[in-house]
Design a protein around this motif. Structure first.
Motif, PDB file in Angstrom:
ATOM      1  N   GLY A 184       0.811  -1.216   0.000  1.00 34.68           N
ATOM      2  CA  GLY A 184       0.000   0.000   0.000  1.00 34.68           C
ATOM      3  C   GLY A 184       0.843   1.264   0.000  1.00 34.68           C
ATOM      4  N   GLU A 240       0.056   3.840  -2.816  1.00 32.98           N
ATOM      5  CA  GLU A 240      -1.131   4.659  -2.560  1.00 32.98           C
ATOM      6  C   GLU A 240      -0.784   5.788  -1.589  1.00 32.98           C
ATOM      7  N   LEU A 277      -0.713   9.856  -1.980  1.00 34.94           N
ATOM      8  CA  LEU A 277      -1.518  10.680  -1.061  1.00 34.94           C
ATOM      9  C   LEU A 277      -0.658  11.629  -0.240  1.00 34.94           C
ATOM     10  N   GLN A 320       1.433  10.753   2.159  1.00 37.88           N
ATOM     11  CA  GLN A 320       1.342  10.336   3.569  1.00 37.88           C
ATOM     12  C   GLN A 320       2.570   9.565   4.035  1.00 37.88           C
ATOM     13  N   ILE A 377      -2.878   5.561 -10.021  1.00 40.31           N
ATOM     14  CA  ILE A 377      -3.352   5.998  -8.702  1.00 40.31           C
ATOM     15  C   ILE A 377      -3.472   7.524  -8.670  1.00 40.31           C
ATOM     16  N   TYR A 392     -10.746  12.239  -8.345  1.00 38.27           N
ATOM     17  CA  TYR A 392     -11.513  12.352  -7.102  1.00 38.27           C
ATOM     18  C   TYR A 392     -11.538  13.808  -6.631  1.00 38.27           C
ATOM     19  N   LEU A 430     -11.262   8.481   2.672  1.00 38.26           N
ATOM     20  CA  LEU A 430     -10.560   9.184   1.597  1.00 38.26           C
ATOM     21  C   LEU A 430     -10.794  10.693   1.690  1.00 38.26           C
ATOM     22  N   MET A 442      -8.648  12.033   4.574  1.00 36.69           N
ATOM     23  CA  MET A 442      -7.209  12.072   4.315  1.00 36.69           C
ATOM     24  C   MET A 442      -6.857  12.985   3.144  1.00 36.69           C
ATOM     25  N   GLN A 461      -3.010   9.715   9.042  1.00 40.38           N
ATOM     26  CA  GLN A 461      -3.597   8.393   9.322  1.00 40.38           C
ATOM     27  C   GLN A 461      -3.916   8.236  10.811  1.00 40.38           C
ATOM     28  N   LEU A 503      -7.732   2.227   3.472  1.00 42.83           N
ATOM     29  CA  LEU A 503      -7.225   3.172   2.490  1.00 42.83           C
ATOM     30  C   LEU A 503      -6.850   2.445   1.198  1.00 42.83           C
ATOM     31  N   ARG A 504      -6.179   1.320   1.337  1.00 46.07           N
ATOM     32  CA  ARG A 504      -5.802   0.536   0.151  1.00 46.07           C
ATOM     33  C   ARG A 504      -7.057   0.090  -0.582  1.00 46.07           C
ATOM     34  N   MET A 557      -8.602   3.009  -2.428  1.00 47.35           N
ATOM     35  CA  MET A 557      -7.894   3.338  -3.661  1.00 47.35           C
ATOM     36  C   MET A 557      -8.164   2.293  -4.734  1.00 47.35           C
TER      37      MET A 557
END
Lengths: 267, 219
Positions: free
Chosen positions: A10, A13, A17, A19, A45, A52, B157, B160, B167, B185-186, B189
Motif C-alpha cells: 500500500g 497509494e 496521497l 502520507q 493511482i 476524485y 478518503l 485524508m 492516518q 485506504l488501500r 484506492m
C-alpha cells in the motif's frame, strides 16, 4: 523490497496521497527506478486521485486567477496578460516577416544588447539582494543573542531566591508598571520594566532608597523602556525604593513632582 | 449491462470527462514547458486545469474562503517560482501541486489554531460542499465517483485527501486501529481505480456500439 511487496504494502497509494515519511518515500522512489512497471501503476493511482479531487472541486468566489496573473513575479520584458502577449507575439511575427535581413540582424543585435543589459541588471539586483540578506542574517543573529541573554537572565531571576515587589505608582504616573526583583542572597536587585512613562529630552529615571526618616539615598540611573531586566544596586534593610524622573546625570534629592512610584519593601 | 446503458448520455459524458482528464495529464508537459520558459500562459493553463480541484481541497482544510483563495494564489505563485523543482519522473503535476496546496493549508490551520474547531465539525460538510455552494464555492461536478465508493472508504478518503487528516488522526477520530485505516485506504484506492477502469471500458464500449449503429444506419 520486491515488486509484490511494494504492491501489497500500500506504499504506492500512500506515496500518491503524500502520507509517507522521508524514509518510505525514498523506498518507493528506489522501487520505481527498479521496477519501471510500477510507474504506470503510480500514474493510475495519481489519476484516480486527481479525478476524485476534481469531482470535489469548487470555484473560488474571488478573482483569484486575475490576481495570480497580475501579481506573479514578472521576468523583464514579459507582458502581464498572456492573451495580450499572445496577440503581441502574433503581430510581431507578422511584422517581422516583412523585414529584410538587415532588419533581422539589427533586431538580433539590439536584443543581444538588451539581453546583456538585463543580465547586468539582474546581477546587480542579485548582488543587492545578497547583501541585504546578509545584513538581515546579521541582525537576526544579534536579536537572537539578545533574546538568549534575556532568557538566561529571566531564568536566573525567576527562582525562589528573588522576591518580586510591584511598584505603587503615583497618580501622575498611574499607568507605570514595573517590578522589583529583590535578591535575598546577593547585593544586586533587578527591575523588570513592563511600562514606564516617556522621558523628555535630557531626562532619566533614578532609583532611590528610603530608610526611616532619613533623606532618600540616590541610586542607579536608567532610561530603558519596554520589557527588559535592569540590574540595580541593593540596600539591605531599606524600607522602600522609589523611582523618579530626574535631569540626565541624576540628582541628589528626588523631584517629588515627578515621582513615578514606590516599592514598599517592609514586610 | 444493457446497450441502453452503454450508449447513455451519462456514459458519453463520463467518457469525454475521463478522456479529458487523461489529456490534461498529457498536457502537463506543455504547461511545464511554458512555465520553464517563464511564459504566463503556463500559469493560466495550470490554473484552468487544476485550480478548482485544488481550491476544493484547500477550502475543506481551512474552511475559510478568503484564506483558501490566498493559499490557492500562493500555490500557483510557488508553481511559477519553483517549477524547476518539479520532477515529472516522480509524480504528475497535479500531485506536486496538491502537495504544495495541502501543506500550505495545513500550515495555515496550525498557525491560526483553527484545527480544533475544524476537526470537531461534522464530516457531512464535505458532502454538502460538493453538492451545493456551501462556503461560497460552486460545485463543478458531483461525480458518481464518490457515490460509487463504500461509505467507510469515502469517509476515509475524504478525511485524508480532501481534509488533510493524517492516518493517526483518522484512527483517533473514527476510533479504529491504525492498521484498519491503512487497510481501508488501500481498499478505497483499489475501488476508486476499479471505478475509473470500468468507466473507461464503458466509454470505449459506447463508442464501438455507436460506430456499429452508424454503420448499420448507413447501409
Amino acid at each position: 523490497m520486491t515488486l509484490a511487496d511494494i504492491r501489497s504494502s500500500g506504499l504506492l497509494e500512500l506515496y500518491a496521497l503524500g502520507q509517507l515519511d522521508a524514509h518510505d518515500q525514498s523506498e518507493v522512489r528506489a522501487a520505481l527506478r527498479r521496477y519501471p512497471e510500477l510507474v504506470a501503476e503510480l500514474r493510475e493511482i495519481e489519476i484516480a486521485l486527481y479525478r476524485y479531487a476534481e469531482s470535489h472541486g469548487l470555484t473560488p468566489e474571488g478573482d483569484v486567477v486575475e490576481k495570480i496573473l497580475r501579481d506573479y513575479p514578472k521576468p523583464p520584458g514579459r507582458s502581464a496578460d498572456p492573451s495580450r502577449e499572445s496577440i503581441t507575439t502574433s503581430e510581431n511575427k507578422t511584422a517581422s516577416s516583412g523585414r529584410g535581413l538587415r532588419g533581422l540582424l539589427s533586431g538580433l543585435f539590439l536584443a543581444a544588447i538588451a539581453g546583456i543589459g538585463v543580465y547586468a541588471w539582474q546581477q546587480s539586483e542579485l548582488s543587492e539582494a545578497r547583501a541585504s540578506h546578509q545584513l538581515e542574517l546579521e541582525e537576526c543573529d544579534t536579536k537572537t543573542a539578545t533574546a538568549q541573554a534575556y532568557a538566561a537572565q529571566l531564568e536566573s531571576v525567576f527562582t525562589d531566591q528573588y522576591r518580586p515587589v510591584d511598584i505603587s505608582a503615583t497618580e501622575a504616573y498611574a499607568s507605570a508598571r514595573i517590578e522589583l526583583l529583590d535578591d535575598q542572597a546577593s547585593n544586586q536587585n533587578y527591575l523588570r520594566v513592563i511600562d514606564l512613562p516617556e522621558l523628555a529630552e535630557g531626562e532619566t529615571f533614578q532609583l532611590w532608597s528610603i530608610t526611616g526618616d532619613n533623606a532618600p539615598v540616590p541610586m542607579d540611573l536608567f532610561d530603558e523602556k519596554g520589557n527588559g531586566l535592569i540590574a540595580v544596586g541593593k540596600v539591605n534593610a531599606t524600607d522602600a525604593y522609589a523611582i523618579s524622573i530626574e535631569p540626565a546625570g541624576g540628582s541628589t534629592s528626588p523631584n517629588m513632582d515627578k515621582l513615578v512610584g514606590v516599592f514598599a519593601m517592609a514586610g | 449491462m444493457t446497450i441502453g446503458t452503454i450508449i447513455s448520455l451519462e456514459g458519453l459524458r463520463r467518457f469525454f470527462k475521463d478522456t479529458i482528464a487523461y489529456i490534461c495529464l498529457i498536457e502537463d508537459s506543455k504547461i511545464i514547458s511554458h512555465l520553464r520558459e517563464s511564459d504566463p500562459k503556463g500559469l493560466r493553463a495550470a490554473y484552468d486545469k487544476y485550480g478548482k480541484a485544488l481550491y476544493g481541497v484547500i477550502l475543506r482544510i481551512v474552511k475559510n474562503p478568503g484564506l483558501a483563495e490566498e493559499i490557492l494564489q500562493d500555490t500557483f505563485m510557488k508553481l511559477w517560482t519553483k517549477v524547476d523543482r518539479y520532477d515529472p519522473e516522480k509524480s504528475v503535476l497535479f500531485t506536486w501541486l496538491m502537495s504544495i496546496a495541502r501543506n500550505n493549508a495545513l500550515d495555515a490551520v496550525r498557525l491560526k489554531k483553527y484545527e480544533h474547531n475544524q476537526k470537531t465539525d461534522s464530516l457531512d460538510i464535505t458532502v454538502h460542499d460538493s453538492e451545493g455552494n456551501a462556503n461560497g464555492g460552486a460545485s463543478i461536478d458531483v461525480s458518481a465517483l464518490a457515490n460509487k465508493l463504500d461509505e467507510k472508504y469515502r469517509v476515509l478518503l475524504d478525511m485524508m485527501y480532501l481534509q488533510g487528516y493524517s492516518q493517526s488522526e483518522i484512527a483517533k477520530e473514527l476510533d479504529i486501529p491504525l492498521g484498519t485505516v491503512k487497510t481501508r485506504l488501500r481498499s478505497a484506492m483499489s475501488q476508486l481505480r476499479d471505478t475509473l477502469r470500468s468507466e473507461k471500458s464503458l466509454f470505449i464500449g459506447s463508442i464501438i456500439v455507436l460506430l456499429l449503429l452508424l454503420i448499420i444506419a448507413s447501409l
